[in-house]
Design a protein around this motif. Structure first.
Motif, PDB file in Angstrom:
ATOM      1  N   GLU A  71       0.834  -1.215   0.000  1.00  0.00           N
ATOM      2  CA  GLU A  71       0.000   0.000   0.000  1.00  0.00           C
ATOM      3  C   GLU A  71       0.863   1.257   0.000  1.00  0.00           C
ATOM      4  O   GLU A  71       0.556   2.233  -0.699  1.00  0.00           O
ATOM      5  N   ASP A  72       1.933   1.244   0.770  1.00  0.00           N
ATOM      6  CA  ASP A  72       2.826   2.403   0.824  1.00  0.00           C
ATOM      7  C   ASP A  72       3.506   2.615  -0.527  1.00  0.00           C
ATOM      8  O   ASP A  72       3.680   3.756  -0.972  1.00  0.00           O
ATOM      9  N   TYR A  73       3.910   1.520  -1.164  1.00  0.00           N
ATOM     10  CA  TYR A  73       4.565   1.642  -2.462  1.00  0.00           C
ATOM     11  C   TYR A  73       3.588   2.162  -3.510  1.00  0.00           C
ATOM     12  O   TYR A  73       3.947   3.027  -4.321  1.00  0.00           O
ATOM     13  N   ASP A  74       2.359   1.642  -3.503  1.00  0.00           N
ATOM     14  CA  ASP A  74       1.350   2.123  -4.453  1.00  0.00           C
ATOM     15  C   ASP A  74       1.091   3.613  -4.249  1.00  0.00           C
ATOM     16  O   ASP A  74       0.941   4.371  -5.221  1.00  0.00           O
ATOM     17  N   ALA A  75       1.048   4.037  -2.980  1.00  0.00           N
ATOM     18  CA  ALA A  75       0.835   5.461  -2.691  1.00  0.00           C
ATOM     19  C   ALA A  75       2.020   6.297  -3.169  1.00  0.00           C
ATOM     20  O   ALA A  75       1.851   7.402  -3.696  1.00  0.00           O
ATOM     21  N   PHE A  76       3.220   5.750  -3.015  1.00  0.00           N
ATOM     22  CA  PHE A  76       4.420   6.455  -3.486  1.00  0.00           C
ATOM     23  C   PHE A  76       4.392   6.626  -4.998  1.00  0.00           C
ATOM     24  O   PHE A  76       4.646   7.720  -5.520  1.00  0.00           O
ATOM     25  N   ARG A  77       4.084   5.560  -5.723  1.00  0.00           N
ATOM     26  CA  ARG A  77       4.017   5.659  -7.180  1.00  0.00           C
ATOM     27  C   ARG A  77       2.956   6.668  -7.619  1.00  0.00           C
ATOM     28  O   ARG A  77       3.173   7.453  -8.538  1.00  0.00           O
ATOM     29  N   ALA A  78       1.798   6.623  -6.948  1.00  0.00           N
ATOM     30  CA  ALA A  78       0.722   7.547  -7.300  1.00  0.00           C
ATOM     31  C   ALA A  78       1.147   8.992  -7.044  1.00  0.00           C
ATOM     32  O   ALA A  78       0.885   9.878  -7.871  1.00  0.00           O
ATOM     33  N   ARG A  79       1.806   9.253  -5.909  1.00  0.00           N
ATOM     34  CA  ARG A  79       2.243  10.608  -5.594  1.00  0.00           C
ATOM     35  C   ARG A  79       3.309  11.082  -6.584  1.00  0.00           C
ATOM     36  O   ARG A  79       3.254  12.218  -7.081  1.00  0.00           O
ATOM     37  N   ALA A  80       4.271  10.216  -6.866  1.00  0.00           N
ATOM     38  CA  ALA A  80       5.341  10.598  -7.779  1.00  0.00           C
ATOM     39  C   ALA A  80       4.793  10.874  -9.172  1.00  0.00           C
ATOM     40  O   ALA A  80       5.177  11.856  -9.823  1.00  0.00           O
TER      41      ALA A  80
END
Length: 276
Positions: A71-80
């Protein structure tokens, strides 16, 4: 006027218990070298989203299997992606960065990979063998890997896993690239000791093999590791195209090549900034 130093948020999990590897040692040494050119801070992958806005770019290194913080990685990709943040490696990777689907795609396209299917009706496309490797499409670090019979493979091949023939290879070899530039190669002479690596001098044919996958992936700025095995027939077959956070095994490389790798990485990062 001197150019202002750029800042990097270096994402790593220093405590990840990798088998046969010490992530923390590699990242401590690498960040010490990068600090010569950049202002730099380290953070855990779970903290990247909260901190990334304060830096000019994010460098994802030995951050461990994404499954541990999906979930944290998905959020990181979405933010980036949403903010246009600079990320190293670029988030356009088609290899492990996007899961294991590429092994199916490359098999279908006729690339020299270990033949891979994901459905029971396609098992006939694989070489006949007594043992098959079954692993999750979203797996990493051999998590969930099983060795099964053909019937076992048929039962497990539900579209969520990959099925491959179990190859009795002579050794595994890895080719390391910064951007499209080859840096060094390492191999494991003993197939049972994957991370006991020694320097490997690739032939022209070896490099041509590895470059096919780097060219296919088309990452402009980043580090890639092309993992292959030497099959019984003497040919190389792709095992994995690691383009998210490949461990570099820099402790197995001599000082001149290690220094050259660091300089290549610095040049790649400066190039990324200059083209932004």
């Amino acid at each position: 006027m001197p150019t202002a130093r750029r800042s990097l948020l270096y994402v790593t999990d220093l405590a990840y218990p990798a088998r046969g590897r010490r992530y923390c040692d590699e990242d401590i040494r690498l960040t010490a070298a990068l600090r010569e050119d950049f202002d730099l801070a380290l953070c855990h992958p779970r903290d990247a989203v909260a901190l990334m806005a304060g830096f000019d770019a994010v460098v994802v290194r030995n951050s461990g299997p994404v499954l541990a913080y999906q979930e944290d990685y998905d959020a990181f990709r979405a933010r980036a992606t949403g903010t246009g943040a600079l990320v190293y490696n670029e988030l356009t990777g088609r290899g492990d960065m996007a899961g294991k689907q590429y092994l199916l795609d490359l098999t279908a396209e006729g690339f020299p990979v270990i033949p891979t299917v994901d459905r029971p009706e396609d098992l006939g496309l694989l070489p006949e063998t007594e043992r098959y490797v079954v692993k999750p499409k979203l797996g990493a670090d051999s998590i969930g890997l099983q060795i099964v019979t053909r019937e076992g493979a048929r039962e497990l091949a539900d579209g969520s896993v990959l099925v491959q023939p179990c190859v009795d290879f002579a050794y595994e070899v890895s080719f390391y690239f910064v951007d499209e530039h080859f840096q060094y190669a390492l191999y494991a002479p003993d197939p049972d000791r994957r991370w006991e690596l020694k320097p490997y001098e690739p032939t022209g044919a070896d490099l041509e093999f590895a470059r096919r996958f780097v060219d296919w992936n088309a990452i402009g700025h980043g580090i890639q590791r092309v993992d292959a095995c030497r099959a019984p027939g003497g040919e190389l077959l792709l095992v994995e195209l690691e383009d998210l956070n490949p461990y570099l095994s820099l402790d197995a490389v001599d000082t001149p090549r290690r220094d050259a790798f660091v300089e290549a990485m610095k040049a790649s990062l400066h190039g990324m900034f200059s083209r932004a």
